[in-house]
Design an enzyme around this catalytic site. Structure first.
Site, mmCIF file in Angstrom:
data_model
loop_
_atom_site.group_PDB
_atom_site.id
_atom_site.type_symbol
_atom_site.label_atom_id
_atom_site.label_comp_id
_atom_site.label_asym_id
_atom_site.label_seq_id
_atom_site.Cartn_x
_atom_site.Cartn_y
_atom_site.Cartn_z
ATOM 1 N N HIS A 69 -0.351 -5.844 2.134
ATOM 2 C CA HIS A 69 0.034 -7.251 2.011
ATOM 3 C C HIS A 69 0.574 -7.566 0.611
ATOM 4 O O HIS A 69 1.001 -8.702 0.362
ATOM 5 C CB HIS A 69 -1.127 -8.176 2.380
ATOM 6 C CG HIS A 69 -2.215 -8.275 1.363
ATOM 7 N ND1 HIS A 69 -3.394 -7.564 1.450
ATOM 8 C CD2 HIS A 69 -2.323 -9.022 0.237
ATOM 9 C CE1 HIS A 69 -4.171 -7.873 0.423
ATOM 10 N NE2 HIS A 69 -3.541 -8.758 -0.332
ATOM 11 N N ASP A 112 -4.342 -2.205 6.251
ATOM 12 C CA ASP A 112 -3.751 -2.860 5.084
ATOM 13 C C ASP A 112 -3.700 -1.906 3.879
ATOM 14 O O ASP A 112 -4.425 -2.082 2.901
ATOM 15 C CB ASP A 112 -4.572 -4.111 4.752
ATOM 16 C CG ASP A 112 -3.961 -4.948 3.651
ATOM 17 O OD1 ASP A 112 -2.786 -4.712 3.312
ATOM 18 O OD2 ASP A 112 -4.664 -5.845 3.135
ATOM 19 N N SER A 194 -6.367 -7.565 -5.000
ATOM 20 C CA SER A 194 -5.927 -6.822 -3.814
ATOM 21 C C SER A 194 -5.272 -5.506 -4.215
ATOM 22 O O SER A 194 -4.507 -5.441 -5.182
ATOM 23 C CB SER A 194 -4.926 -7.649 -3.009
ATOM 24 O OG SER A 194 -5.523 -8.795 -2.473
#
Length: 241
Positions: A69, A112, A194
């Site tokens: 992402h 992801d 992230s």
């Protein structure tokens, strides 16, 4: 991950290389400078001339692992970094190819993870070095921590220096997400973290930071994509180059 009908919370009170105080914070405490030489900061140039940031980690002299992402129009990879100041951080290495996982679901967050191939190879030093990846295992990893330049409770915005914190892992078979580890509670990765690694046992990367708030019954978890389940995909792309 072994299937259990009840979840077991493991409180992980030790750091890997240096002692870290956890406390009631999100982003952790400042790491010993350059003690995590695999960590990279990703500067993401988006399509509306906006800049975002994610974390990542070196898996070879030419590839960085991060979350899918964290896709962008242009990437700059900063290696060997500890302090980060927006307008004074040197320009990073450009990425020649971004390889998100084929089955990444942006709506659900499954699969992801993403590999970034650098436009030039990095030279390994005491401050720049890849981290080994965990092999397949059905055991819940022990003694884990996360690092990053993401937000903390102390002040808004990206951290000015690399921070790290121990996490509490939980084995909960009732959560419907495959190929993931979970940590329970507010301590752990926050906004901007992230793509960083979940590092466990002898400084091996077991997971990739994915999402910070997955509801599962009455609990909320932070999610890490389980690297051992993706070794064939990862190593296949590393061999292709």
């Amino acid at each position: 991950m072994a299937v259990q009908k009840t979840w077991v919370v493991l409180v992980l009170g030790l750091s890997l290389r240096s002692q870290v105080q956890t406390g009631e914070i999100i982003g952790g405490h400042e790491a010993v400078p350059h003690s995590r030489p695999y960590m990279v900061l990703l500067e993401l140039k988006m399509w509306q001339n906006k800049t975002r940031y994610c974390d990542g980690f070196l898996v070879s002299d030419e590839f960085v692992m991060t979350a899918a992402h964290c896709q962008a129009r242009i990437y700059y990879v900063h290696v060997g970094l500890h302090k980060f100041i927006n307008n004074r951080t040197l320009k990073g290495i450009e990425v020649s190819r971004a390889i998100p996982h084929d089955d990444f679901s942006n709506t659900r967050g499954f699969n992801d993870l993403m590999l970034l191939q650098l436009s030039k190879k990095v030279k390994f030093t005491d401050h720049v070095r890849p981290i080994p990846l965990a092999r397949r295992s059905d055991l819940l990893p022990q003694r884990c921590l996360v690092s990053g330049w993401g937000h903390s409770k102390e002040k808004p915005g990206m951290a000015s220096a690399l921070r790290e914190v121990n996490v509490t892992l939980a084995n909960d078979s009732s959560c419907d997400e495959p190929h993931a580890y979970f940590s329970l509670g507010i301590i752990g990765p926050s906004h901007g973290d992230s793509g960083g690694p979940l590092v466990c046992e002898n400084e091996v990367a077991y997971g990739v930071v994915s999402r910070g708030d997955k509801p599962c019954h009455s609990f909320h978890y932070k999610v890490f994509i389980k690297i051992p389940d993706y070794l064939a995909w990862i190593e296949g792309h590393l061999r292709k180059k």
